[in-house]
Design an enzyme around this catalytic site. Structure first.
Site, PDB file in Angstrom:
ATOM      1  N   ALA A 124       0.833  -1.192   0.000  1.00 46.47           N
ATOM      2  CA  ALA A 124       0.000   0.000   0.000  1.00 46.47           C
ATOM      3  C   ALA A 124       0.870   1.244   0.000  1.00 46.47           C
ATOM      4  CB  ALA A 124      -0.936   0.015   1.213  1.00 46.47           C
ATOM      5  N   ASP A 125       0.278   2.352  -0.423  1.00 51.10           N
ATOM      6  CA  ASP A 125       0.965   3.626  -0.352  1.00 51.10           C
ATOM      7  C   ASP A 125      -0.063   4.714  -0.060  1.00 51.10           C
ATOM      8  OD1 ASP A 125       3.689   5.006  -0.879  1.00 51.10           O
ATOM      9  OD2 ASP A 125       2.232   6.265  -1.913  1.00 51.10           O
ATOM     10  N   THR A 126       0.284   5.617   0.833  1.00 52.29           N
ATOM     11  CA  THR A 126      -0.608   6.703   1.224  1.00 52.29           C
ATOM     12  C   THR A 126       0.016   8.034   0.850  1.00 52.29           C
ATOM     13  OG1 THR A 126      -1.498   5.408   3.060  1.00 52.29           O
ATOM     14  CG2 THR A 126      -1.820   7.797   3.155  1.00 52.29           C
TER      15      THR A 126
END
Length: 209
Positions: free
Chosen positions: A82-84
């Site tokens: 994931a990446d935010t």
């Protein structure tokens, strides 16, 4: 399998691997009863490309993380990455690695609405062809109240900005200044659980019912 991994229907098949060093993402998976068999942080360059916008930046990094780790493993496994990204309009705010960066982000976000994009990518390893590659992106909106200099000082002193996109953690001290939020709370924390669970339910192996 790690010693504290929870038994599941996937125990005799593919392993579940989290491609992140984030304790928040690990805690979120545990919240829905999932303990990854392995944790393999993805060591990739996270620098935005020239003129790259926040949404495609998050999607690209999540995909690259998942593919990097899946390509490095020689076991049957399903990799979650994931990446935010915290975005103020078209601007990607940095991950705060020092107090000056966190302070600059908080000054920018004070009294303003911003968007948090969290992308999730799932990739099977080459030795588990039964897995399905899939991606999701969740956009959430957060508005901070106007922050005084003293309030920003207090947030900096609290220290939970360290390593956080945009210089704050919504699950930390900054929560006292969130005037409005819409979208996915867990997505803002770092892993949208509903969307992640849906992707896992669609896999050949059953990690979640």
């Amino acid at each position: 399998m790690t010693a504290d991994a929870a038994p599941s229907g996937a125990d005799k098949g593919a392993q579940l691997v989290l491609a992140s060093a984030s304790p928040r993402r690990l805690a979120l998976l545990r919240q829905i009863g999932l303990v990854p068999d392995q944790v393999h942080p993805a060591d990739i360059d996270e620098t935005p490309r020239r003129d790259e916008l926040p949404r495609p930046h998050a999607q690209r990094l999540a995909t690259e993380k998942a593919e990097h780790v899946a390509g490095a493993l020689d076991i049957p496994a399903l990799v979650i990455a994931a990446d935010t990204v915290v975005a103020l309009g078209r601007r990607i705010l940095p991950k705060a690695e020092d107090a000056d960066t966190a302070r600059a982000c908080l000054n920018l976000l004070s009294g303003r609405r911003h968007t948090v994009f969290t992308a999730v990518a799932i990739r099977p390893t080459a030795t588990w062809p039964g897995g399905r590659a899939c991606n999701r992106l969740v956009a959430s909106t957060v508005t901070f109240s106007r922050l005084t200099a003293a309030q920003i000082d207090a947030l900096i002193d609290a220290g939970d900005w360290n390593g956080k996109a945009g210089g704050y953690a919504i699950q930390g001290h900054a929560a006292a200044f969130v005037r409005f939020m819409s979208g996915s709370y867990t997505g803002i924390v770092g892993l949208p659980l509903f969307e992640t669970a849906q992707m896992l339910r669609g896999q050949k192996r059953c990690w979640l019912r």
